[in-house]
Write an enzyme that holds these catalytic residues in place. Structure first.
Site, PDB file in Angstrom:
ATOM      1  N   GLY A  12       5.048  31.826  52.824  1.00 33.19           N
ATOM      2  CA  GLY A  12       4.152  31.234  53.828  1.00 33.19           C
ATOM      3  C   GLY A  12       3.513  32.225  54.779  1.00 33.19           C
ATOM      4  O   GLY A  12       3.131  31.860  55.896  1.00 33.19           O
ATOM      5  N   SER A  13       3.337  33.466  54.330  1.00 31.83           N
ATOM      6  CA  SER A  13       2.696  34.437  55.233  1.00 31.83           C
ATOM      7  C   SER A  13       1.219  34.068  55.465  1.00 31.83           C
ATOM      8  O   SER A  13       0.682  34.300  56.550  1.00 31.83           O
ATOM      9  CB  SER A  13       2.817  35.867  54.699  1.00 31.83           C
ATOM     10  OG  SER A  13       2.086  36.016  53.512  1.00 31.83           O
ATOM     11  N   ASN A  14       0.587  33.467  54.477  1.00 31.61           N
ATOM     12  CA  ASN A  14      -0.803  33.019  54.686  1.00 31.61           C
ATOM     13  C   ASN A  14      -0.853  31.817  55.624  1.00 31.61           C
ATOM     14  O   ASN A  14      -1.771  31.700  56.433  1.00 31.61           O
ATOM     15  CB  ASN A  14      -1.467  32.688  53.348  1.00 31.61           C
ATOM     16  CG  ASN A  14      -1.952  33.939  52.642  1.00 31.61           C
ATOM     17  OD1 ASN A  14      -2.918  34.563  53.083  1.00 31.61           O
ATOM     18  ND2 ASN A  14      -1.266  34.333  51.589  1.00 31.61           N
ATOM     19  N   LEU A  94      -3.150  21.476  40.731  1.00 36.77           N
ATOM     20  CA  LEU A  94      -3.694  20.182  41.142  1.00 36.77           C
ATOM     21  C   LEU A  94      -4.499  19.587  39.996  1.00 36.77           C
ATOM     22  O   LEU A  94      -5.266  20.294  39.333  1.00 36.77           O
ATOM     23  CB  LEU A  94      -4.598  20.348  42.369  1.00 36.77           C
ATOM     24  CG  LEU A  94      -3.918  20.747  43.680  1.00 36.77           C
ATOM     25  CD1 LEU A  94      -4.964  20.892  44.783  1.00 36.77           C
ATOM     26  CD2 LEU A  94      -2.843  19.752  44.091  1.00 36.77           C
ATOM     27  N   ASN A 108      -8.759  27.882  48.354  1.00 36.34           N
ATOM     28  CA  ASN A 108      -7.621  28.637  47.802  1.00 36.34           C
ATOM     29  C   ASN A 108      -7.805  30.120  48.094  1.00 36.34           C
ATOM     30  O   ASN A 108      -8.938  30.609  48.185  1.00 36.34           O
ATOM     31  CB  ASN A 108      -7.557  28.420  46.284  1.00 36.34           C
ATOM     32  CG  ASN A 108      -6.389  29.154  45.643  1.00 36.34           C
ATOM     33  OD1 ASN A 108      -5.262  29.093  46.135  1.00 36.34           O
ATOM     34  ND2 ASN A 108      -6.652  29.855  44.548  1.00 36.34           N
ATOM     35  N   HIS A 110      -6.904  33.784  46.460  1.00 41.02           N
ATOM     36  CA  HIS A 110      -6.435  34.423  45.223  1.00 41.02           C
ATOM     37  C   HIS A 110      -6.366  35.940  45.450  1.00 41.02           C
ATOM     38  O   HIS A 110      -7.318  36.533  45.976  1.00 41.02           O
ATOM     39  CB  HIS A 110      -7.387  34.104  44.057  1.00 41.02           C
ATOM     40  CG  HIS A 110      -6.932  34.723  42.782  1.00 41.02           C
ATOM     41  ND1 HIS A 110      -5.915  34.186  42.012  1.00 41.02           N
ATOM     42  CD2 HIS A 110      -7.314  35.868  42.164  1.00 41.02           C
ATOM     43  CE1 HIS A 110      -5.703  34.976  40.969  1.00 41.02           C
ATOM     44  NE2 HIS A 110      -6.535  35.997  41.033  1.00 41.02           N
ATOM     45  N   ASP A 151      -9.465  29.155  39.298  1.00 41.10           N
ATOM     46  CA  ASP A 151     -10.083  30.272  40.028  1.00 41.10           C
ATOM     47  C   ASP A 151     -11.594  30.365  39.782  1.00 41.10           C
ATOM     48  O   ASP A 151     -12.194  31.435  39.953  1.00 41.10           O
ATOM     49  CB  ASP A 151      -9.414  31.620  39.659  1.00 41.10           C
ATOM     50  CG  ASP A 151      -7.936  31.641  40.014  1.00 41.10           C
ATOM     51  OD1 ASP A 151      -7.555  31.047  41.036  1.00 41.10           O
ATOM     52  OD2 ASP A 151      -7.152  32.254  39.262  1.00 41.10           O
ATOM     53  N   GLN A 178      -1.953  42.106  53.664  1.00 40.63           N
ATOM     54  CA  GLN A 178      -2.193  42.591  55.039  1.00 40.63           C
ATOM     55  C   GLN A 178      -3.659  42.885  55.316  1.00 40.63           C
ATOM     56  O   GLN A 178      -4.161  42.577  56.382  1.00 40.63           O
ATOM     57  CB  GLN A 178      -1.385  43.871  55.290  1.00 40.63           C
ATOM     58  CG  GLN A 178       0.076  43.594  55.539  1.00 40.63           C
ATOM     59  CD  GLN A 178       0.890  44.857  55.704  1.00 40.63           C
ATOM     60  OE1 GLN A 178       0.469  45.945  55.288  1.00 40.63           O
ATOM     61  NE2 GLN A 178       2.071  44.731  56.279  1.00 40.63           N
TER      62      GLN A 178
HETATM   63  C1  GRF Z   1      -0.412  35.152  48.049  1.00 44.36           C
HETATM   64  O1  GRF Z   1      -0.512  36.418  47.486  1.00 44.36           O
HETATM   65  C2  GRF Z   1      -1.530  34.281  47.546  1.00 44.36           C
HETATM   66  O2  GRF Z   1      -2.706  34.964  47.311  1.00 44.36           O
HETATM   67  C3  GRF Z   1      -0.961  33.807  46.241  1.00 44.36           C
HETATM   68  O3  GRF Z   1       0.414  33.593  46.519  1.00 44.36           O
HETATM   69  C4  GRF Z   1       0.842  34.430  47.592  1.00 44.36           C
HETATM   70  C5  GRF Z   1       1.447  33.566  48.643  1.00 44.36           C
HETATM   71  O4  GRF Z   1       2.096  34.272  49.661  1.00 44.36           O
HETATM   72  N1  GRF Z   1      -1.697  32.681  45.758  1.00 44.36           N
HETATM   73  P1  GRF Z   1       2.591  33.538  50.988  1.00 44.36           P
HETATM   74  O5  GRF Z   1       3.515  32.390  50.576  1.00 44.36           O
HETATM   75  O6  GRF Z   1       1.393  33.048  51.739  1.00 44.36           O
HETATM   76  O7  GRF Z   1       3.339  34.589  51.753  1.00 44.36           O
END
Ligand code: GRF
Length: 208
Positions: A12-14, A94, A108, A110, A151, A178
């Site tokens: 969940g870093s995003n 999905l 999304n 990618h 994609d 990052q």
């Molecule tokens: C990310 O690299 C995203 O691009 C890919 O899965 C990873 C998820 O990382 N689809 P996080 O869970 O957001 O840390």
């Protein structure tokens, strides 16, 4: 104000990048109101709970059929009046049914420069392994709308990241996150919520 649902499966870093952007008022006209995980143990759920964001876990395996799963997901999204779905490391495919219901309303991220290193089978660490195997000097991230082709939806934002000769897949993944993903995803969501993205003939137009 648009209601945003973020769909996650892992660290969940995003999602965190989105939460931080929201906290710093970089996403106006939008609010993360729901986080849906496809895995019970996803750390992303902890991140959401810490911010008092409502969480739900929806396991594909708990449903007998795709239709039942789709119905549950659509109901959840409707119950919370979701306007925008953000896939942030969501590992469940999905169905076209969901995609059609949210046309150009699913974003999304990618971890490569689409159309390179994308499509079926290219997810997570695998993408970076293939980048290193091929020896390309540049990779990056792409944020795009989701359509029925994996994609293949309209591209919203892209950013290049250098590949270093000695990189391991883990190091490269970290750099791409990052330097590209954590910047692009909140930016795209902010643009969307500000009504600045339109799609014309399968391509996006962005008013900055
Ligand atoms: C990310 O690299 C995203 O691009 C890919 O899965 C990873 C998820 O990382 N689809 P996080 O869970 O957001 O840390």
């Amino acid at each position: 104000m648009l209601n945003i649902a973020v769909l996650v499966s892992g660290n969940g870093s995003n999602l965190q990048a989105l939460i931080d952007a929201q906290k710093h008022s970089r996403i106006l006209n939008g609010k993360i109101v729901l986080v849906i995980s496809s895995k019970t143990e996803a750390y992303a759920l902890e991140r959401a709970k810490k911010e008092n964001i409502l969480t739900e876990t929806l396991l594909r395996g708990s449903f007998q059929t795709q239709e039942e799963y789709d119905d549950a997901l659509l109901r959840l999204l409707a119950d919370h009046g979701i306007d925008l779905i953000v896939l942030a490391g969501f590992m469940t495919i999905l169905s076209n049914n969901i995609i059609r219901n949210y046309e150009n309303r699913i974003i999304n991220v990618h971890p490569s420069l689409i159309p390179a290193f994308c499509g079926s089978g290219y997810y997570g660490r695998r993408v970076h392994q293939e980048v290193l195997k091929r020896g390309v000097k540049l990779t990056g991230a792409t944020v795009h709308f989701v359509n029925e082709i994996t994609d293949g939806g309209p591209i919203i934002l892209q950013k290049a990241v250098d590949v270093m000769e000695e990189d391991t897949p883990e190091e490269l993944q970290k750099r791409v996150m990052q330097h590209a993903e954590w910047e692009l995803l909140p930016k795209a969501v902010a643009l969307y919520c500000a009504g600045k993205i339109s799609v014309v003939n399968g391509k996006t137009r962005i008013k900055e």
